[in-house]
Design an enzyme around this catalytic site. Structure first.
Site, PDB file in Angstrom:
ATOM      1  N   ASN A   1     -93.061 -72.325 -46.688  1.00 27.53           N
ATOM      2  CA  ASN A   1     -91.796 -73.007 -46.905  1.00 27.53           C
ATOM      3  C   ASN A   1     -91.945 -74.525 -46.881  1.00 27.53           C
ATOM      4  O   ASN A   1     -91.300 -75.224 -47.662  1.00 27.53           O
ATOM      5  CB  ASN A   1     -90.759 -72.561 -45.872  1.00 27.53           C
ATOM      6  CG  ASN A   1     -90.156 -71.224 -46.219  1.00 27.53           C
ATOM      7  OD1 ASN A   1     -89.342 -71.139 -47.123  1.00 27.53           O
ATOM      8  ND2 ASN A   1     -90.544 -70.190 -45.501  1.00 27.53           N
TER       9      ASN A   1
ATOM     10  N   GLU B   1     -87.951 -84.704 -45.460  1.00 33.06           N
ATOM     11  CA  GLU B   1     -88.774 -84.992 -46.629  1.00 33.06           C
ATOM     12  C   GLU B   1     -88.349 -84.086 -47.786  1.00 33.06           C
ATOM     13  O   GLU B   1     -88.000 -82.932 -47.571  1.00 33.06           O
ATOM     14  CB  GLU B   1     -90.248 -84.690 -46.329  1.00 33.06           C
ATOM     15  CG  GLU B   1     -90.802 -85.409 -45.132  1.00 33.06           C
ATOM     16  CD  GLU B   1     -92.178 -84.888 -44.738  1.00 33.06           C
ATOM     17  OE1 GLU B   1     -92.648 -83.871 -45.286  1.00 33.06           O
ATOM     18  OE2 GLU B   1     -92.785 -85.513 -43.860  1.00 33.06           O
TER      19      GLU B   1
ATOM     20  N   GLY C   1     -85.027 -78.073 -43.894  1.00 33.40           N
ATOM     21  CA  GLY C   1     -85.799 -79.220 -44.333  1.00 33.40           C
ATOM     22  C   GLY C   1     -86.882 -79.521 -43.318  1.00 33.40           C
ATOM     23  O   GLY C   1     -86.884 -78.969 -42.204  1.00 33.40           O
ATOM     24  N   TYR C   2     -87.776 -80.421 -43.705  1.00 32.70           N
ATOM     25  CA  TYR C   2     -88.948 -80.707 -42.884  1.00 32.70           C
ATOM     26  C   TYR C   2     -89.016 -82.180 -42.532  1.00 32.70           C
ATOM     27  O   TYR C   2     -88.995 -83.045 -43.406  1.00 32.70           O
ATOM     28  CB  TYR C   2     -90.217 -80.250 -43.619  1.00 32.70           C
ATOM     29  CG  TYR C   2     -90.241 -78.749 -43.701  1.00 32.70           C
ATOM     30  CD1 TYR C   2     -90.844 -78.005 -42.703  1.00 32.70           C
ATOM     31  CD2 TYR C   2     -89.572 -78.078 -44.721  1.00 32.70           C
ATOM     32  CE1 TYR C   2     -90.802 -76.617 -42.738  1.00 32.70           C
ATOM     33  CE2 TYR C   2     -89.527 -76.702 -44.758  1.00 32.70           C
ATOM     34  CZ  TYR C   2     -90.148 -75.972 -43.758  1.00 32.70           C
ATOM     35  OH  TYR C   2     -90.101 -74.608 -43.782  1.00 32.70           O
ATOM     36  N   LEU C   3     -89.104 -82.426 -41.223  1.00 31.33           N
ATOM     37  CA  LEU C   3     -89.274 -83.785 -40.711  1.00 31.33           C
ATOM     38  C   LEU C   3     -90.755 -84.160 -40.727  1.00 31.33           C
ATOM     39  O   LEU C   3     -91.087 -85.339 -40.766  1.00 31.33           O
ATOM     40  CB  LEU C   3     -88.699 -83.911 -39.301  1.00 31.33           C
ATOM     41  CG  LEU C   3     -87.187 -83.676 -39.215  1.00 31.33           C
ATOM     42  CD1 LEU C   3     -86.764 -83.462 -37.773  1.00 31.33           C
ATOM     43  CD2 LEU C   3     -86.447 -84.837 -39.845  1.00 31.33           C
TER      44      LEU C   3
END
Length: 156
Positions: free
Chosen positions: A142, A80, A28-30
């Protein structure tokens, strides 16, 4: 400064299958702003926090640090959008290692191959199962697949 230099490709056949066993990835992406992405990844029994800079041509700065899996699980809850889930296969070919990512979840149906290089101009041999290059197409990053999954645009 550590640099990541990679090229991404679609696949034109399943001839790569059966050669190796995949590792399950959840990430996942912060942060997904173009100037920097901050990724949390659990790959099998290992976890990492990665910070990447803006991409220029085929390269960008990259800083990756191991973190405890329990911490990564908690950080994934802060990310997010939906998580990016995939199986990664490493396939040797002509002295290089290709990484084939078979996506699951909202990105099911997408399969990409990438190769990491030591320079942007490095020559390499394409396996017979490699299709069109998509290195410059931001839809296949990604971080963008987390915000705008393959299922949302693949058939449009």
């Amino acid at each position: 400064m550590p640099r990541e230099i990679e090229r991404k490709f679609l696949l034109k056949s399943d001839a790569w299958r059966g050669r190796v066993t995949g590792v399950t990835y959840r990430q996942g992406y912060l942060s997904t702003v173009p100037e920097r992405t901050v990724r949390v990844r659990i790959a099998g029994d290992h976890a990492y926090l990665t910070v990447k800079g803006i991409t220029t041509r085929h390269s960008r700065s990259e800083f990756e640090y191991p973190v405890p899996v329990a911490d990564a699980e908690q950080m994934l809850a802060l990310c997010e959008g939906p998580l990016v889930e995939k199986a990664r296969y490493e396939i040797p070919h002509a002295g290089k290692t290709w990484q084939v990512d078979e996506y699951h979840g909202d990105n099911r149906g997408l399969i990409l191959a990438e190769i990491e290089l030591t320079s942007e101009d490095e020559k390499f041999e394409l396996p017979e199962w490699i299709g069109d290059e998509v290195s410059g197409d931001a839809r296949y990053y990604n971080s963008n697949l987390a915000r705008n999954p393959f299922a949302a645009w693949a058939h449009s």
